[in-house]
Design an enzyme around this catalytic site. Sequence first.
Site: not given
Length: 420
Positions: A171, A311, A322, A343, A348, A406
């Site tokens: 990502c 994110h 986060e 998002k 995403h 990831f």
Amino acid sequence: MDSRSPVPARRRVVITGWGLVTPLGHDVADTWEALQAGRSGIGPVTQIEAADLPVRIAGEVKGFDVSAHLPYKVARRTDPYARYALVAAQEALEHSKLTIDQQNAHRVGVLVGSGYGPMKSLADHVRELDAKGPRAVSPMAAVTGAIDSAAGEITLATGAMGPSRASSSACASGADAIGESLRWIRAGVCDVVITGGADDIITRVDLAGSGNAKALSAREGDPTEASRPFDEDRAGFVMAAGAGMLVLESQEHALARGATILAELAGYAATSDAYHWTAPHPEGVSTRRAIREALADAGLTPADVDYVNAHGTGTQLNDKTELASLRAEFGDRIERIPVSSTKSMTGHMIGAAGAVEAVIGGLVINHGVVPPTINCHRPIDPSVNFVAHTAQRHQVDTVMSNSFGFGGHNAVLVLRRWLP
């Protein structure tokens, strides 16, 4: 007040063009309009058979007529992710008004990030082989099935003859591609880089696998309410497709040709968690370091940041970690600036996410409007301005954009208003 500190003399890198293909629109104008309106691009999956899948919603690129954008031969051989990248790159190049010719082609690079690359083409090639045998497999399979196919198509379409390649860091792929392009220009390898990210993994395999891993939101009811970053009722991210591309130039090159400078790409940092394949480090050690190092790279501090494009995937662990990292690095300032996750509207887009969000950061600087986090009905921290539901007007000179993937990939970009 600008507290930026002196940095060693080096080439400044600026943005002179950008292009988007997203679930909200096929260009920058339509996507930006939807973002300001708080409109979601998430809906039922229509492009594949999804009735038996654990998750049947996604952020598809809807109504995309490839024949309106690309020649037939190019459209026929390219995977959707590469088509989106090429179309977004063409928009960015047109926006920049840059002409690539024999005098400058060798100084123009191409770097495209993708988490997964041409997954749909790979699946098609396997099906053809299984159903019809080896002779049915296209001789272009080795090209269209490669993760560098988007970068290759962009070089063929534009004539860019500098370094070209793909990069992959889940990502964080799009943000990393932009950050590494920044370094190419600073190092003098290129004067211009066409860069960004693209992905389209709305496939049966990927929806099944990610759904079985409980990473995706399977919320019942209205699909537009499924992506819920920083909301107490968040239950996973929504898979989406798209591309974001930028034209980066050295400041000297841009000024010499009279280009309109949209923003400066001031800082970048990348780190790794070295912790877990899918879970962020619980203490956010490496995400915090990425934030610190990106700001230091820009010669800035948290006091200079006016907006954070988070994110913000809508998963339990990501949003919690986060936010903790932002609070640890920004202190109480994180309560005085907007923090939103786009998002919530786009879903995403994996490798495209960080690139699209970098473009959004530049648009925020230019327009003074911060897109909302829709569906944030019960914020996990009421003291933070998540720009819930409705866009807000803010004077924004510096944007930080976070991308965490990831495998523990962390990338942070810092954009600021260009000042000569």
